[in-house]
Scaffold this motif. Structure first.
Motif, short mmCIF file in Angstrom:
data_model
loop_
_atom_site.label_atom_id
_atom_site.label_comp_id
_atom_site.label_asym_id
_atom_site.label_seq_id
_atom_site.Cartn_x
_atom_site.Cartn_y
_atom_site.Cartn_z
N ARG A 151 10.46 -5.57 8.57
CA ARG A 151 9.24 -5.38 8.71
C ARG A 151 8.31 -5.75 7.48
N GLY A 174 0.88 1.84 5.29
CA GLY A 174 1.35 1.17 3.95
C GLY A 174 0.43 1.74 2.70
N LYS A 175 -0.59 2.61 3.00
CA LYS A 175 -1.29 3.01 1.87
C LYS A 175 -0.62 3.71 0.71
N1 LIG Z 1 12.06 3.60 1.59
C1 LIG Z 1 11.61 2.95 2.80
N2 LIG Z 1 12.32 2.42 3.30
C2 LIG Z 1 11.94 1.98 4.67
N3 LIG Z 1 10.80 2.35 5.41
C3 LIG Z 1 9.87 2.73 4.58
C4 LIG Z 1 10.16 3.06 3.11
N4 LIG Z 1 8.95 3.67 2.70
C5 LIG Z 1 8.04 3.68 3.55
N5 LIG Z 1 8.52 3.17 4.59
C6 LIG Z 1 7.70 2.81 5.89
O1 LIG Z 1 6.74 2.01 5.51
C7 LIG Z 1 5.71 2.25 6.36
C8 LIG Z 1 4.25 2.68 5.50
O2 LIG Z 1 4.41 4.09 4.75
P1 LIG Z 1 3.55 4.61 3.86
O3 LIG Z 1 3.21 3.64 2.87
O4 LIG Z 1 3.87 6.04 3.36
O5 LIG Z 1 2.03 4.68 4.86
P2 LIG Z 1 0.83 5.52 4.75
O6 LIG Z 1 0.71 6.25 3.49
O7 LIG Z 1 -0.23 4.67 5.16
O8 LIG Z 1 1.02 6.43 5.94
C9 LIG Z 1 6.14 3.65 7.13
O9 LIG Z 1 6.18 3.16 8.55
C10 LIG Z 1 7.23 3.91 6.71
O10 LIG Z 1 8.31 4.62 7.48
#
Ligand SMILES: Nc1ncnc2c1ncn2[C@@H]1O[C@H](COP(=O)(O)OP(=O)(O)O)[C@@H](O)[C@H]1O
Ligand SMILES: [Mg+2]
Lengths: 232, 239
Positions: free
Chosen positions: B17, B42-43
């Protein structure tokens, strides 16, 4: 039954009267095991940290190796060390067999994987946010590591206490590489094992009580530390 | 922040992704930017990349018209920024020590340190909480400690990840006020939020993060501030 009762009374008398023989044995036990713990704690904590926070190949394999080492019996460590240190062995020239130093080395080998494995799980379950907070506020990697360890201190402390409890009561390795020499390498577990077989029940019971009291004290101490931590 | 800072071609991939694929994002000194987006858009990842805590698969940073590879840029980002977690971590020690952390970590002399910490504590309205263990504070108080602890190291820019999420009204209001004070002091700030209403009144710019891209949201007209009916225009390529 009468015999056991008499031996227990004698044991209490030995302890309360501060029989020099028995306190010498206790002193040797503590001196050897404390040295072993003090020497291995810094490197074990570093390795546990690298295993928990590092990002390198073979990290998982290393973790399972340490978990496997936990299961190695003390006599096997003793036997290996004996062969290495015996007069014709590769390290025979060091003349360490049947010395306290050999016992310290043996206990270090036994304690090392315990501290690494338990400290690793404590650090693994600690919050990654701690590391990121330290880093973003300008901490160097070393400083951030110390911060993470401080925040996980009760888990790390539990790892050290568990390892200490194991080695101070361990008989197989100390007996093989120490030799149970009176005034020299006779410690609590070797004294209990060998003196009891000669019919010296009182001494055995007295020393056994010392180990039990120690276990009790360490656990109460850990328990109250954990309680304070979880209350916070 | 001295001079502007520009991120180009930032790409972050998790598995297969592509989470982020940002053409360009520019931060100007003293500006306050809001990045909104749904949960999981992804914020957090973007803010952590901008703070140098997380490494993207690709991307460059341009500072003072000099373009740096990620490897070169990372230490600069780390030393210039402070990132605040959505749920700030409080070190298991007093409020004073929490606020002093960054100064001690960067070896500020003790004589200066204490004075600066007291000044910061007054700024964050934390004087009365100074000896308390920071772990025992309420959500709003923790956020105040986190903001004070960040401001004291004088960062070039602050990255605030959902600073008012899961807070009660009173704490939320206090947090807005502190953020506005930081703005008035000229701090460059990026705020992420998925509920944008309150912030869109105080920020200079607003972007909406969707499918890995940043879209500029017009903040001129008030009724368009809600995410669902925001005017979304693609962010212009290369400014
Ligand atoms: N270390 C990781 N490995 C795999 N997927 C991740 C990891 N960190 C975040 N994600 C995925 O990336 C996406 C965005 O996460 P995030 O940046 O926390 O979004 P937001 O802060 O907008 O809610 C989520 O679907 C999360 O599951
Ligand atoms: Mg988030």
């Amino acid at each position: 039954m009468q015999e056991v009762y008499q031996a227990t009374v004698d044991a209490l008398f030995l302890l309360i009267a501060a029989d020099p023989g028995i306190w010498e044995i206790i002193g040797i036990s503590f001196s050897v095991s404390l040295q072993a713990i003090i020497y291995i704690t810094p490197p074990s904590l570093m390795i546990a940290f690298l295993l928990a926070y590092g990002n390198f190949r073979g990290r998982r394999a290393l973790v399972s190796i340490f978990h496997t080492l936990l299961a190695v019996p003390a006599v096997v460590v003793g036997l290996t060390l004996y062969i290495l240190l015996s007069r014709n062995g590769p390290l025979g020239d060091l003349k360490l067999l049947f010395t306290q130093t050999a016992m310290v080395i043996g206990q270090m080998i036994l304690a090392f994987p315990i501290v690494v494995a338990m400290a690793h799980s404590a650090l693994q379950s600690s919050d990654r946010v701690i590391w990121e907070t330290a880093k973003t506020l300008g901490a160097s990697p070393q400083r951030a590591m110390i911060t993470v360890m401080y925040e996980a201190r009760f888990g790390l402390f539990a790892a050290i206490v568990a390892a200490f409890s194991r080695i101070i009561a361990e008989v197989g390795c100390s007996l093989m590489v120490g030799g149970n020499i009176l005034h020299h390498t006779r410690n609590i577990p070797t004294a209990i094992t060998l003196e009891t077989s000669k019919g010296e029940f009182a001494q055995g019971i007295a020393l056994g009580m010392v180990l039990l009291i120690l276990a009790l004290v360490l656990n109460l101490f850990l328990g109250s530390a954990r309680y304070r931590f979880e209350a916070a | 922040m001295q001079g502007s800072l520009r991120f180009d071609n930032i790409e972050k991939v998790y598995g297969d992704r592509v989470l982020l694929s940002i053409d360009t994002f520019r931060m100007n000194p003293g500006e306050c930017t809001l990045i909104s987006g749904d949960n999981g858009s992804g914020k957090t990842t973007l803010l952590k990349i901008m703070s140098g805590l997380l490494k993207p698969e690709q991307g460059t940073v341009t500072k003072n018209e000099i373009t740096l590879s990620w490897i070169k840029a990372r230490p600069i980002l780390q030393s210039e920024s402070v990132y605040l977690h959505q749920a700030p971590y409080m070190f298991d020690t007093s409020v004073f020590n929490n606020v002093a952390y960054g100064l001690r970590a960067t070896k500020v002399p003790k004589s200066q340190m204490e004075e600066r910490v007291w000044q910061a504590l007054r700024w964050g309205n934390l004087d009365h909480l100074t000896p308390r263990n920071a772990k025992l504070l309420s959500g709003g108080e923790r956020q105040r400690v986190a903001l004070t602890r960040a401001r004291i190291v004088n960062p070039g820019f602050l990255l605030l990840d959902e600073p008012t999420a899961s807070m009660d009204r009173g704490s939320r209001q206090q947090t807005y006020e502190l953020i506005q004070r930081l703005q008035r002091e000229g701090m460059s700030i990026v705020i992420s939020a998925h509920d944008v209403e309150a912030f869109s009144n105080i920020v200079d710019r607003h972007f909406f993060l969707e499918a890995g891209h940043l879209h500029k949201v017009d903040i001129g007209t008030k009724q368009h501030k809600h995410k669902s009916n925001a005017v979304v225009t693609p962010f212009p390529k290369n400014r």
